[in-house]
Motif scaffolding. Structure first.
Motif, PDB file in Angstrom:
ATOM      1  N   SER A  32       2.500   4.087  -8.416  1.00 24.44           N
ATOM      2  CA  SER A  32       2.087   4.490  -7.066  1.00 24.44           C
ATOM      3  C   SER A  32       2.853   3.694  -6.008  1.00 24.44           C
ATOM      4  O   SER A  32       3.455   2.659  -6.313  1.00 24.44           O
ATOM      5  N   ARG A  33       2.792   4.165  -4.782  1.00 23.49           N
ATOM      6  CA  ARG A  33       3.424   3.432  -3.691  1.00 23.49           C
ATOM      7  C   ARG A  33       2.786   2.055  -3.532  1.00 23.49           C
ATOM      8  O   ARG A  33       3.470   1.079  -3.249  1.00 23.49           O
ATOM      9  N   LYS A  34       1.479   1.990  -3.713  1.00 25.60           N
ATOM     10  CA  LYS A  34       0.781   0.699  -3.610  1.00 25.60           C
ATOM     11  C   LYS A  34       1.267  -0.252  -4.700  1.00 25.60           C
ATOM     12  O   LYS A  34       1.503  -1.439  -4.438  1.00 25.60           O
ATOM     13  N   GLU A  35       1.419   0.248  -5.916  1.00 26.95           N
ATOM     14  CA  GLU A  35       1.914  -0.597  -7.004  1.00 26.95           C
ATOM     15  C   GLU A  35       3.338  -1.072  -6.709  1.00 26.95           C
ATOM     16  O   GLU A  35       3.680  -2.223  -6.990  1.00 26.95           O
ATOM     17  N   LEU A  36       4.167  -0.193  -6.156  1.00 24.20           N
ATOM     18  CA  LEU A  36       5.522  -0.589  -5.775  1.00 24.20           C
ATOM     19  C   LEU A  36       5.466  -1.692  -4.724  1.00 24.20           C
ATOM     20  O   LEU A  36       6.166  -2.693  -4.824  1.00 24.20           O
ATOM     21  N   SER A  37       4.622  -1.499  -3.737  1.00 23.09           N
ATOM     22  CA  SER A  37       4.456  -2.479  -2.665  1.00 23.09           C
ATOM     23  C   SER A  37       4.001  -3.828  -3.220  1.00 23.09           C
ATOM     24  O   SER A  37       4.556  -4.877  -2.880  1.00 23.09           O
ATOM     25  N   ASP A  38       2.990  -3.801  -4.084  1.00 27.09           N
ATOM     26  CA  ASP A  38       2.467  -5.031  -4.670  1.00 27.09           C
ATOM     27  C   ASP A  38       3.498  -5.720  -5.567  1.00 27.09           C
ATOM     28  O   ASP A  38       3.670  -6.931  -5.518  1.00 27.09           O
ATOM     29  N   THR A  39       4.188  -4.941  -6.369  1.00 27.19           N
ATOM     30  CA  THR A  39       5.176  -5.488  -7.310  1.00 27.19           C
ATOM     31  C   THR A  39       6.331  -6.162  -6.576  1.00 27.19           C
ATOM     32  O   THR A  39       6.794  -7.225  -6.985  1.00 27.19           O
ATOM     33  N   LEU A  40       6.786  -5.525  -5.498  1.00 27.54           N
ATOM     34  CA  LEU A  40       7.952  -6.035  -4.772  1.00 27.54           C
ATOM     35  C   LEU A  40       7.574  -6.959  -3.613  1.00 27.54           C
ATOM     36  O   LEU A  40       8.460  -7.512  -2.960  1.00 27.54           O
ATOM     37  N   SER A  41       6.274  -7.093  -3.356  1.00 25.97           N
ATOM     38  CA  SER A  41       5.789  -7.904  -2.237  1.00 25.97           C
ATOM     39  C   SER A  41       6.418  -7.485  -0.910  1.00 25.97           C
ATOM     40  O   SER A  41       6.911  -8.312  -0.141  1.00 25.97           O
TER      41      SER A  41
END
Length: 69
Positions: free
Chosen positions: A27-36
């Motif tokens: 998800s976009r949220k997971e991408l955001s969290d993973t990449l900070s």
């Protein structure tokens, strides 16, 4: 990864591409969290990939997946 470098994407765009390629259900949220990075920044990079015809979103935001073309 070589494919990304020849396209001259930013480092963040390359990472997003690799993460989507490795996990089309991410998800976009997971991408955001993973990449900070900020979710709006993730959206900007995703839009770039979509505009270039590299990825598309299938079956909507909830329950959908990314398809690398």
């Amino acid at each position: 990864m070589q494919e990304c470098k020849t396209r001259r994407w930013s480092e963040t765009t390359q990472k997003i591409y690799e993460l989507i390629k490795g996990n089309p259900l991410i998800s976009r949220k997971e991408l955001s969290d993973t990449l900070s990075v900020n979710p709006s920044a993730v959206q900007k990079h995703i839009e770039k990939l979509k505009k270039e015809g590299i990825i598309i979103r299938k079956n909507g935001a909830k329950g959908g997946h990314w398809e690398v073309l």
